[in-house]
Design a protein around this motif. Structure first.
Motif, PDB file in Angstrom:
ATOM      1  N   ASN A  62       0.841  -1.197   0.000  1.00  0.00           N
ATOM      2  CA  ASN A  62       0.000   0.000   0.000  1.00  0.00           C
ATOM      3  C   ASN A  62       0.879   1.252   0.000  1.00  0.00           C
ATOM      4  OD1 ASN A  62      -1.972   1.909   0.270  1.00  0.00           O
ATOM      5  ND2 ASN A  62      -3.000   0.908   1.989  1.00  0.00           N
ATOM      6  N   PRO A  63       0.735   2.150  -0.980  1.00  0.00           N
ATOM      7  CA  PRO A  63       1.557   3.376  -1.005  1.00  0.00           C
ATOM      8  C   PRO A  63       1.338   4.285   0.203  1.00  0.00           C
ATOM      9  CG  PRO A  63       0.498   2.997  -3.130  1.00  0.00           C
ATOM     10  CD  PRO A  63      -0.115   2.034  -2.178  1.00  0.00           C
ATOM     11  N   ASP A  64       0.213   4.119   0.914  1.00  0.00           N
ATOM     12  CA  ASP A  64      -0.027   4.952   2.094  1.00  0.00           C
ATOM     13  C   ASP A  64       0.976   4.677   3.203  1.00  0.00           C
ATOM     14  OD1 ASP A  64      -2.152   6.001   0.753  1.00  0.00           O
ATOM     15  OD2 ASP A  64      -3.631   4.662   1.667  1.00  0.00           O
ATOM     16  N   TYR A  65       1.661   3.523   3.165  1.00  0.00           N
ATOM     17  CA  TYR A  65       2.625   3.161   4.203  1.00  0.00           C
ATOM     18  C   TYR A  65       4.060   3.514   3.793  1.00  0.00           C
ATOM     19  CZ  TYR A  65      -1.076   0.498   6.469  1.00  0.00           C
ATOM     20  OH  TYR A  65      -2.237   0.124   7.095  1.00  0.00           O
ATOM     21  N   GLN A  66       4.228   4.307   2.734  1.00  0.00           N
ATOM     22  CA  GLN A  66       5.563   4.695   2.296  1.00  0.00           C
ATOM     23  C   GLN A  66       6.248   5.560   3.360  1.00  0.00           C
ATOM     24  OE1 GLN A  66       7.307   3.900  -0.591  1.00  0.00           O
ATOM     25  NE2 GLN A  66       8.993   4.947   0.422  1.00  0.00           N
ATOM     26  N   VAL A  67       7.489   5.209   3.693  1.00  0.00           N
ATOM     27  CA  VAL A  67       8.245   5.951   4.693  1.00  0.00           C
ATOM     28  C   VAL A  67       8.772   7.239   4.067  1.00  0.00           C
ATOM     29  CG1 VAL A  67      10.221   5.902   6.241  1.00  0.00           C
ATOM     30  CG2 VAL A  67       8.879   3.830   5.891  1.00  0.00           C
ATOM     31  N   ASP A  68       8.432   8.382   4.644  1.00  0.00           N
ATOM     32  CA  ASP A  68       8.897   9.684   4.168  1.00  0.00           C
ATOM     33  C   ASP A  68      10.197  10.017   4.889  1.00  0.00           C
ATOM     34  OD1 ASP A  68       9.199  12.139   3.070  1.00  0.00           O
ATOM     35  OD2 ASP A  68       7.501  13.074   4.102  1.00  0.00           O
ATOM     36  N   GLU A  69      11.312   9.889   4.175  1.00  0.00           N
ATOM     37  CA  GLU A  69      12.617  10.115   4.788  1.00  0.00           C
ATOM     38  C   GLU A  69      12.913  11.590   5.006  1.00  0.00           C
ATOM     39  OE1 GLU A  69      15.571   8.209   2.497  1.00  0.00           O
ATOM     40  OE2 GLU A  69      14.796   6.165   2.815  1.00  0.00           O
ATOM     41  N   GLN A  70      12.123  12.483   4.436  1.00  0.00           N
ATOM     42  CA  GLN A  70      12.342  13.909   4.630  1.00  0.00           C
ATOM     43  C   GLN A  70      11.489  14.477   5.757  1.00  0.00           C
ATOM     44  OE1 GLN A  70      14.739  15.426   3.029  1.00  0.00           O
ATOM     45  NE2 GLN A  70      15.189  13.550   1.850  1.00  0.00           N
ATOM     46  N   SER A  71      10.687  13.646   6.364  1.00  0.00           N
ATOM     47  CA  SER A  71       9.845  14.133   7.451  1.00  0.00           C
ATOM     48  C   SER A  71      10.671  14.377   8.708  1.00  0.00           C
ATOM     49  CB  SER A  71       8.729  13.128   7.738  1.00  0.00           C
ATOM     50  OG  SER A  71       9.274  11.906   8.171  1.00  0.00           O
ATOM     51  N   GLU A  72      10.130  15.206   9.582  1.00  0.00           N
ATOM     52  CA  GLU A  72      10.842  15.560  10.806  1.00  0.00           C
ATOM     53  C   GLU A  72      10.989  14.362  11.737  1.00  0.00           C
ATOM     54  OE1 GLU A  72      10.317  18.680  14.572  1.00  0.00           O
ATOM     55  OE2 GLU A  72       9.011  18.784  12.806  1.00  0.00           O
ATOM     56  N   GLU A  73       9.953  13.547  11.826  1.00  0.00           N
ATOM     57  CA  GLU A  73      10.022  12.385  12.715  1.00  0.00           C
ATOM     58  C   GLU A  73      11.097  11.402  12.276  1.00  0.00           C
ATOM     59  OE1 GLU A  73       7.405  13.529  11.286  1.00  0.00           O
ATOM     60  OE2 GLU A  73       6.080  14.302  12.873  1.00  0.00           O
ATOM     61  N   PHE A  74      11.173  11.164  10.953  1.00  0.00           N
ATOM     62  CA  PHE A  74      12.172  10.204  10.464  1.00  0.00           C
ATOM     63  C   PHE A  74      13.598  10.709  10.701  1.00  0.00           C
ATOM     64  CE2 PHE A  74      14.958   8.581   7.133  1.00  0.00           C
ATOM     65  CZ  PHE A  74      14.756   7.209   7.252  1.00  0.00           C
ATOM     66  N   ARG A  75      13.823  11.988  10.461  1.00  0.00           N
ATOM     67  CA  ARG A  75      15.182  12.522  10.608  1.00  0.00           C
ATOM     68  C   ARG A  75      15.631  12.535  12.060  1.00  0.00           C
ATOM     69  NH1 ARG A  75      15.394  17.904   6.998  1.00  0.00           N
ATOM     70  NH2 ARG A  75      17.495  17.920   7.891  1.00  0.00           N
ATOM     71  N   LEU A  76      14.687  12.668  13.003  1.00  0.00           N
ATOM     72  CA  LEU A  76      15.068  12.647  14.410  1.00  0.00           C
ATOM     73  C   LEU A  76      15.255  11.223  14.934  1.00  0.00           C
ATOM     74  CD1 LEU A  76      12.760  15.449  15.845  1.00  0.00           C
ATOM     75  CD2 LEU A  76      15.202  15.578  15.355  1.00  0.00           C
ATOM     76  N   LEU A  77      14.530  10.265  14.377  1.00  0.00           N
ATOM     77  CA  LEU A  77      14.647   8.882  14.838  1.00  0.00           C
ATOM     78  C   LEU A  77      15.692   8.086  14.082  1.00  0.00           C
ATOM     79  CD1 LEU A  77      10.884   7.921  15.327  1.00  0.00           C
ATOM     80  CD2 LEU A  77      12.566   8.398  17.100  1.00  0.00           C
ATOM     81  N   ASN A  78      16.055   8.537  12.891  1.00  0.00           N
ATOM     82  CA  ASN A  78      16.996   7.755  12.079  1.00  0.00           C
ATOM     83  C   ASN A  78      18.356   7.570  12.759  1.00  0.00           C
ATOM     84  OD1 ASN A  78      17.757   6.336   9.730  1.00  0.00           O
ATOM     85  ND2 ASN A  78      18.842   8.160   8.992  1.00  0.00           N
ATOM     86  N   PRO A  79      18.929   8.570  13.420  1.00  0.00           N
ATOM     87  CA  PRO A  79      20.215   8.320  14.107  1.00  0.00           C
ATOM     88  C   PRO A  79      20.122   7.224  15.161  1.00  0.00           C
ATOM     89  CG  PRO A  79      19.821  10.669  13.905  1.00  0.00           C
ATOM     90  CD  PRO A  79      18.569  10.001  13.468  1.00  0.00           C
ATOM     91  N   ILE A  80      19.012   7.198  15.895  1.00  0.00           N
ATOM     92  CA  ILE A  80      18.853   6.172  16.923  1.00  0.00           C
ATOM     93  C   ILE A  80      18.723   4.796  16.289  1.00  0.00           C
ATOM     94  CG2 ILE A  80      17.453   5.467  18.888  1.00  0.00           C
ATOM     95  CD1 ILE A  80      16.517   8.342  19.125  1.00  0.00           C
ATOM     96  N   VAL A  81      17.915   4.711  15.225  1.00  0.00           N
ATOM     97  CA  VAL A  81      17.702   3.417  14.579  1.00  0.00           C
ATOM     98  C   VAL A  81      18.987   2.916  13.934  1.00  0.00           C
ATOM     99  CG1 VAL A  81      16.398   2.233  12.788  1.00  0.00           C
ATOM    100  CG2 VAL A  81      15.266   3.931  14.222  1.00  0.00           C
ATOM    101  N   SER A  82      19.718   3.807  13.296  1.00  0.00           N
ATOM    102  CA  SER A  82      20.965   3.386  12.650  1.00  0.00           C
ATOM    103  C   SER A  82      21.984   2.908  13.681  1.00  0.00           C
ATOM    104  CB  SER A  82      21.531   4.540  11.824  1.00  0.00           C
ATOM    105  OG  SER A  82      21.803   5.663  12.660  1.00  0.00           O
ATOM    106  N   LYS A  83      22.065   3.595  14.809  1.00  0.00           N
ATOM    107  CA  LYS A  83      23.005   3.169  15.850  1.00  0.00           C
ATOM    108  C   LYS A  83      22.599   1.813  16.432  1.00  0.00           C
ATOM    109  CE  LYS A  83      25.996   6.427  15.718  1.00  0.00           C
ATOM    110  NZ  LYS A  83      27.383   6.114  15.328  1.00  0.00           N
ATOM    111  N   VAL A  84      21.300   1.620  16.599  1.00  0.00           N
ATOM    112  CA  VAL A  84      20.845   0.319  17.097  1.00  0.00           C
ATOM    113  C   VAL A  84      21.184  -0.778  16.101  1.00  0.00           C
ATOM    114  CG1 VAL A  84      18.785  -1.025  17.691  1.00  0.00           C
ATOM    115  CG2 VAL A  84      19.034   1.306  18.532  1.00  0.00           C
ATOM    116  N   GLY A  85      21.039  -0.486  14.793  1.00  0.00           N
ATOM    117  CA  GLY A  85      21.408  -1.484  13.791  1.00  0.00           C
ATOM    118  C   GLY A  85      22.890  -1.789  13.795  1.00  0.00           C
ATOM    119  N   GLN A  86      23.724  -0.753  13.912  1.00  0.00           N
ATOM    120  CA  GLN A  86      25.170  -0.991  13.975  1.00  0.00           C
ATOM    121  C   GLN A  86      25.536  -1.789  15.215  1.00  0.00           C
ATOM    122  OE1 GLN A  86      27.080   2.800  13.749  1.00  0.00           O
ATOM    123  NE2 GLN A  86      26.276   3.284  11.697  1.00  0.00           N
ATOM    124  N   LYS A  87      24.925  -1.456  16.334  1.00  0.00           N
ATOM    125  CA  LYS A  87      25.208  -2.184  17.565  1.00  0.00           C
ATOM    126  C   LYS A  87      24.784  -3.646  17.436  1.00  0.00           C
ATOM    127  CE  LYS A  87      24.335  -1.951  22.551  1.00  0.00           C
ATOM    128  NZ  LYS A  87      23.628  -1.220  23.619  1.00  0.00           N
TER     129      LYS A  87
END
Length: 656
Positions: free
Chosen positions: A478-503
Motif C-alpha cells: 500500500n503506497p499509504d505506508y511509504q516511509v517519508d525520509e524527509q519528514s521531521e520524525e524520520f530525521r530525528l529517529l533515524n540516528p537512533i535506529v541506525s546506531k541500534v542497527g550498527q550495535k
C-alpha cells in the motif's frame, strides 16, 4: 419439500423448494414444470400461501376449514379455504395488526387489535365496526360465557368490552405498571394477566377483585397460557415454567438456551407434549419430565406458530414473505383436506436447497450500464425487484459474452500464469524488491543475510523476517505506508535506529567469534568493551540528533521567510479597488491616474498646473496678495540626522 430427522422424528418442510417469481406468466410456469425436475418435485399445498413482505400472525378456524393470516406491507388479512386449497379473500387494513382472534367457528366473526389502539370487527361480508381503547394494546382474550373481550397493554387497567351490550364495562385495576399478555382457562374460565414486573394476576370474571397473585420475577417480559387442564399454568419468559395453581413453586422449568423471549406455546393432548417457540426455534418436549421430543429450526425468524387441531400439521408466520408449513407424522395424521400427504411424504424426500431463482439473474442499475442494457428498463425483459432487476440468465450470459468477448481468454491466461507461478516455487527464487518501501526491504534483507552468514545459535527460535510475515504485507504493497525520509520524525529517529542497527551487527559478529569458545572473566575495576562502546554510541547518536534539530530549525526558518516573501509578492500583484466619492463622476482610469500623480506632486507644480488651466487667479490688491518664490539649499547629512528633512524641490509660499 425438505425432510429432516431430529431425535428419530421425521419432519417434512412442505414449503421448502425452488421459488418462482410472482410476475411469471402461467405459461412460463407450466413450461418450467415440464423441464425442471426441482419444480416438478415442489409441493404447493395451498396456492399463494404467502405475504407481500412479512407475516405477523396466523390462526386456524375451529372447524379446521379456514386459515387466516395477518401480514404487511400493506397491512392486510388473508383467508385461505382448505377445501379449495387456494385464497378465498383478502382485505386490506388501515394499520398493522398486533394480534387477532376468530370468535366463530368459521371466518364470519373476526376481531383485530391494531397498533394504533383501534379494535376492528369484521363480519362475513367485511368491515363491521371499529372502536378505540384508551391505551396501546398488546394482547386480548375472549370470554365466551359473558361475551366479554379483555384488553391488556401499556396500562395498569384491564379494559372490558361487552359484545352483547356493545359498550365498555368497568375496568379491572391491577397493581402492575404495564401488562404484556393474558389468557383465559378453557375449563373454569379463570382470567390471568402477565405483568411487566414478572407477576401473574388471576381474576375471576364473575367478580371484580383479584383472587390470586403469583410472583415469578424471572424475566421482565412475561407471557402465559393455559393447557386444557383446570390446575396448570405455563409462564413464558426466556424459559418455560409449568405451575400448579395450588402451589407457588414451578413443577418444571424448561430452558431454550437462546436467551430469546418465548412468544408462542401450544399443547398436544394426544401425546401429552408442549410446543414452545421463540424467534429462533420450535421445541417439542414432554410435559411430565421436560424430555425433548423434537425441534424445528426454520431459516428465518418466527413470529407466530399455529397447530392444526387433531393433526400433525404446523403453520408458522415468519420474517419472510413465505409462510412455512411443516408436517410431522409422529404427532398425528395429515388433515382431512390434504390426506394425500401420507402417501407422498415417503416418496418425495430430498436434500435441503437454498431458495433462489436459478433461471434468473439479479442485476443492479450499474451492471446494466456496464452491459449497455439501460434501454431495456421498463420492458418485459427486466423485472424490477428491490434495488435492481431480474433478467433471464441466458440473456445475461449472451450479453456478457458480447460485451467482453475476450473474457474467457483473459481468464485462461490468468489460470496459466497461476499454474506457472506455483511450479516456480521449488526453483531458486530471485530477490524481488517490493514497489513500496524498497530501502526498508533492502535493509531487512541484509539483516537476514547477516544472520544466516554468521549462523547465530543464540537467537530466539521461531523468529521470522518481516518480509515473510503476512501481518506486515500491506506495508510493502500500500503506497499509504511509504516511509517519508524527509519528514521531521524520520530525521530525528533515524540516528537512533541506525546506531541500534550498527550495535546489533557488532553483537552478531562478537557472538560469531565467541561461538565454541568459553567467555573470559573480566578484570575487576575495568569496564568491559561493551560498556565502553555503548557509552560512545550513546554520545554519538545524541550529537547527531542535535545536528538534525539545528538543520530542521534552519530549514523551517528558510521556509517561513520564503512564504512571507511570496505573500508580499502576491500582495503587490493583487488588484486594488477604489471607491468613488459622492458627487464625483468616473470618467476614465486616466483621470484616476492623474489624480494620484498630482497628489504626489509638489505645491509649486500643482499651482502652475492650476494657473495653466485657469483655475487660479492672482491679482494685486490693497490688502496684499503678494507672491514670493525662493529656492532652498540642500542640507547636509548631519542636519538630516538631527531631524531636518532635506527638500528635493522648490517651495512656494503664498501670503494673503
Amino acid at each position: 419439500m425438505q425432510v429432516s430427522s431430529i431425535n428419530n422424528v421425521k419432519i417434512y418442510n412442505l414449503s421448502h423448494g425452488k421459488s418462482l417469481p410472482e410476475w411469471l406468466s402461467d405459461r412460463k410456469k407450466r413450461a418450467l414444470q415440464k423441464r425442471d425436475v426441482d419444480v416438478q418435485r415442489r409441493i404447493e399445498l395451498i396456492q399463494d400461501f404467502d405475504m407481500p413482505t412479512v407475516c405477523t400472525a396466523i390462526k386456524v378456524s375451529r372447524d379446521g376449514q379456514y386459515i387466516l393470516a395477518a401480514g404487511t406491507y400493506k397491512p392486510r388479512i388473508r383467508c385461505y379455504d382448505t377445501c379449495q386449497l387456494s385464497l378465498k379473500f383478502e382485505r386490506c387494513l388501515d394499520s398493522d395488526v398486533v394480534t387477532f382472534d376468530i370468535l366463530s367457528d368459521d371466518y364470519s366473526k373476526l376481531v383485530f387489535l391494531h397498533i394504533d389502539r383501534y379494535v376492528e370487527f369484521h363480519s362475513q361480508h367485511g368491515h363491521y365496526y371499529k372502536t378505540r381503547i384508551p391505551k396501546f394494546g398488546r394482547d386480548f382474550s375472549y370470554h365466551y360465557p359473558s361475551c366479554d373481550l379483555y384488553f391488556v397493554g401499556a396500562s395498569s387497567e384491564i379494559y372490558r368490552l361487552n359484545l352483547e351490550q356493545g359498550r365498555f364495562l368497568n375496568s379491572l385495576q391491577t397493581d402492575a405498571t404495564q401488562i404484556n399478555a393474558c389468557d383465559i382457562n378453557p375449563v373454569h374460565h379463570l382470567f390471568a394477566a402477565g405483568t411487566l414486573e414478572g407477576r401473574v394476576e388471576c381474576w375471576d370474571p364473575r367478580m371484580r377483585t383479584r383472587v390470586a397473585l403469583l410472583d415469578c420475577a424471572l424475566s421482565i417480559r412475561t407471557a402465559l397460557t393455559y393447557p386444557h387442564l383446570p390446575h396448570l399454568l405455563h409462564l413464558l419468559a426466556s424459559q418455560v415454567l409449568l405451575y400448579d395453581l395450588r402451589s407457588s413453586h414451578p413443577l418444571l422449568v424448561k430452558d431454550h438456551y437462546y436467551g430469546l423471549p418465548i412468544h408462542s406455546l401450544h399443547f398436544h393432548e394426544q401425546l401429552d407434549l408442549v410446543l414452545s417457540a421463540d424467534s429462533k426455534i420450535i421445541k417439542m418436549w414432554h410435559r411430565d419430565n421436560g424430555k425433548i421430543f423434537s425441534s424445528i429450526e426454520p431459516p428465518t425468524n418466527i413470529n407466530d406458530v399455529c397447530v392444526c387441531p387433531g393433526s400433525g400439521m404446523i403453520f408458522t408466520a415468519n420474517e419472510d414473505p413465505k409462510m412455512s408449513t411443516f408436517y410431522i407424522p409422529a404427532l398425528g395424521p395429515a388433515p382431512r383436506w390434504c390426506s394425500f400427504l401420507d402417501n407422498l411424504t415417503e416418496e418425495l424426500e430430498e436434500n435441503p436447497e437454498s431458495t433462489v431463482y436459478d433461471d434468473y439473474k439479479f442485476v443492479t442499475r450499474k451492471d446494466l450500464e456496464t452491459l449497455g442494457l439501460t434501454h431495456l428498463i421498463g420492458s418485459p425483459l427486466l423485472r424490477a425487484y428491490m434495488h435492481g432487476f431480474f433478467m433471464d440468465i441466458r440473456l445475461y450470459h449472451k450479453v456478457k459474452t458480447m460485451a467482453n468477448p475476450f473474457a474467457y481468454e483473459e481468464y485462461r491466461k490468468e489460470k496459466i500464469r497461476q499454474k506457472i507461478e506455483e511450479s516456480r516455487v521449488q526453483r531458486v527464487q530471485l530477490k524481488k524488491l517490493p514497489k513500496v518501501n524498497k530501502e526498508l526491504a533492502i535493509k531487512l534483507m541484509e539483516e537476514v543475510e547477516d544472520e544466516d552468514a554468521l549462523s547465530v545459535k543464540k537467537t530466539k527460535k521461531g523468529t521470522t523476517s518481516i518480509l515473510r510475515d503476512d501481518r506486515f504485507k500491506v506495508m510493502f504493497e500500500n503506497p499509504d505506508y511509504q516511509v517519508d525520509e524527509q519528514s521531521e520524525e524520520f530525521r530525528l529517529l533515524n540516528p537512533i535506529v541506525s546506531k541500534v542497527g550498527q550495535k546489533r551487527r557488532k553483537q552478531l559478529q562478537r557472538l560469531a567469534e565467541q561461538d565454541g569458545d568459553d567467555e573470559e572473566e573480566e578484570v575487576e575495576g575495568r569496564a568491559s568493551s561493551e560498556e565502553e562502546e555503548s557509552s560512545d554510541d550513546d554520545k554519538s547518536w545524541v550529537e547527531e540528533v542535535r545536528v538534525q534539530r539545528r538543520l530542521l530549525w534552519a530549514e523551517n526558518n528558510a521556509r517561513r521567510f520564503k512564504e512571507r516573501k511570496q505573500e508580499d509578492r502576491d500582495a503587490r500583484l493583487r488588484p486594488r479597488f477604489y471607491q468613488i466619492k459622492d458627487g464625483e463622476e468616473f470618467r476614465s482610469f486616466g483621470d484616476v491616474a492623474r489624480k494620484q500623480k498630482m497628489q504626489k506632486a509638489s505645491l509649486e507644480q500643482r499651482v502652475k498646473r492650476e494657473e495653466s488651466l485657469g483655475m487660479l487667479d492672482l491679482a494685486d490688491t490693497a490688502v496684499g496678495s503678494k507672491q514670493l518664490t525662493f529656492t532652498l539649499k540642500k542640507v547636509s547629512r548631519s542636519s538630516a540626522i538631527m531631524g531636518c528633512r532635506p527638500c528635493s524641490g522648490k517651495c512656494l509660499i503664498i501670503m494673503v
